[in-house]
Design a protein around this motif. Sequence first.
Motif, PDB file in Angstrom:
ATOM      1  N   UNK A  55       0.834  -1.203   0.000  1.00 20.97           N
ATOM      2  CA  UNK A  55       0.000   0.000   0.000  1.00 20.97           C
ATOM      3  C   UNK A  55       0.870   1.255   0.000  1.00 20.97           C
ATOM      4  N   UNK A  56       1.916   1.251   0.819  1.00 23.37           N
ATOM      5  CA  UNK A  56       2.794   2.423   0.902  1.00 23.37           C
ATOM      6  C   UNK A  56       3.477   2.707  -0.430  1.00 23.37           C
ATOM      7  N   UNK A  57       4.074   1.693  -1.027  1.00 19.51           N
ATOM      8  CA  UNK A  57       4.758   1.884  -2.302  1.00 19.51           C
ATOM      9  C   UNK A  57       3.816   2.374  -3.386  1.00 19.51           C
ATOM     10  N   UNK A  58       2.633   1.787  -3.447  1.00 18.62           N
ATOM     11  CA  UNK A  58       1.660   2.186  -4.472  1.00 18.62           C
ATOM     12  C   UNK A  58       1.155   3.610  -4.238  1.00 18.62           C
ATOM     13  N   UNK A  59       0.860   3.947  -2.994  1.00 14.47           N
ATOM     14  CA  UNK A  59       0.366   5.299  -2.709  1.00 14.47           C
ATOM     15  C   UNK A  59       1.427   6.359  -2.985  1.00 14.47           C
ATOM     16  N   UNK A  60       2.677   6.026  -2.761  1.00 15.54           N
ATOM     17  CA  UNK A  60       3.742   6.982  -3.084  1.00 15.54           C
ATOM     18  C   UNK A  60       3.877   7.159  -4.595  1.00 15.54           C
ATOM     19  N   UNK A  61       3.631   6.111  -5.351  1.00 13.87           N
ATOM     20  CA  UNK A  61       3.626   6.245  -6.818  1.00 13.87           C
ATOM     21  C   UNK A  61       2.444   7.100  -7.265  1.00 13.87           C
ATOM     22  N   UNK A  62       1.294   6.938  -6.615  1.00 12.62           N
ATOM     23  CA  UNK A  62       0.141   7.790  -6.909  1.00 12.62           C
ATOM     24  C   UNK A  62       0.508   9.246  -6.631  1.00 12.62           C
ATOM     25  N   UNK A 102      10.364   2.456   9.180  1.00 15.53           N
ATOM     26  CA  UNK A 102       9.253   2.052  10.045  1.00 15.53           C
ATOM     27  C   UNK A 102       9.171   0.527   9.996  1.00 15.53           C
ATOM     28  N   UNK A 103       9.260  -0.146  11.148  1.00 17.85           N
ATOM     29  CA  UNK A 103       9.334  -1.619  11.146  1.00 17.85           C
ATOM     30  C   UNK A 103       8.253  -2.319  10.321  1.00 17.85           C
ATOM     31  N   UNK A 104       7.002  -1.882  10.384  1.00 22.24           N
ATOM     32  CA  UNK A 104       5.923  -2.547   9.654  1.00 22.24           C
ATOM     33  C   UNK A 104       6.026  -2.334   8.134  1.00 22.24           C
ATOM     34  N   UNK A 105       6.804  -1.351   7.726  1.00 22.05           N
ATOM     35  CA  UNK A 105       6.937  -1.030   6.303  1.00 22.05           C
ATOM     36  C   UNK A 105       8.308  -1.396   5.754  1.00 22.05           C
ATOM     37  N   UNK A 106       9.153  -1.951   6.606  1.00 20.73           N
ATOM     38  CA  UNK A 106      10.548  -2.198   6.250  1.00 20.73           C
ATOM     39  C   UNK A 106      10.694  -3.429   5.358  1.00 20.73           C
ATOM     40  N   UNK A 107      10.184  -3.304   4.160  1.00 20.24           N
ATOM     41  CA  UNK A 107      10.341  -4.362   3.167  1.00 20.24           C
ATOM     42  C   UNK A 107      10.581  -3.688   1.817  1.00 20.24           C
ATOM     43  N   UNK A 108      11.844  -3.475   1.522  1.00 20.95           N
ATOM     44  CA  UNK A 108      12.181  -2.715   0.312  1.00 20.95           C
ATOM     45  C   UNK A 108      11.747  -3.429  -0.964  1.00 20.95           C
ATOM     46  N   UNK A 109      11.780  -4.750  -0.973  1.00 22.28           N
ATOM     47  CA  UNK A 109      11.363  -5.494  -2.164  1.00 22.28           C
ATOM     48  C   UNK A 109       9.916  -5.163  -2.523  1.00 22.28           C
ATOM     49  N   UNK A 110       9.036  -5.292  -1.567  1.00 20.33           N
ATOM     50  CA  UNK A 110       7.615  -5.047  -1.827  1.00 20.33           C
ATOM     51  C   UNK A 110       7.364  -3.562  -2.089  1.00 20.33           C
ATOM     52  N   UNK A 111       7.952  -2.686  -1.278  1.00 23.88           N
ATOM     53  CA  UNK A 111       7.719  -1.248  -1.451  1.00 23.88           C
ATOM     54  C   UNK A 111       8.153  -0.752  -2.821  1.00 23.88           C
ATOM     55  N   UNK A 112       9.383  -1.079  -3.204  1.00 25.62           N
ATOM     56  CA  UNK A 112       9.887  -0.616  -4.496  1.00 25.62           C
ATOM     57  C   UNK A 112       9.159  -1.281  -5.660  1.00 25.62           C
TER      58      UNK A 112
END
Length: 169
Positions: A55-62, A102-112
Amino acid sequence: MKVGALDFAVAILAGVSCLFMLINVPVWALFVGWTWYFVLGCTPDTIKKCIPPLITGALLAVLAFVLIDILSKTGIDSTFSLTSTIIAVVITVFLLMLSLKIPQLNNSLVSFNAYSCFFVGYAAGTFLPIQGMPALLNAIIWIVGANFIGVLFGWMSIKLSSLSKKKTE
């Protein structure tokens, strides 16, 4: 080389996933989400771990596209909104990098991957346009939805392959 139940489960589900093309789900984004499930451990908990950075990665792209639109209207660009795109990408990727702290968001593979899937999918128009729905919202539903369906297909791959193990025991 040993052929196992997982090999068959993945192949069959990959074929089934092609049915999503009938309703213009970007199957390529589904495969990206599927990969996350396998790379991140193949446990039911993996699904929960993928959702926040997805969700974070996609919303930042938006946000990048919103910024591109706003900046393009300022007149700073001469061709192809390149300056606006560069500024928007710098800002949003910096925010993405901060989110990884942020620990709950700390997944660079999924975010990027979520960021790039949305960025490319929206720019290329690889989602089903629904009349009356804002394009960015529409793209979120189709592209992020496909990523999430892919994570579920990863889970189903493991479940299907484990069914054959239970029958042989």
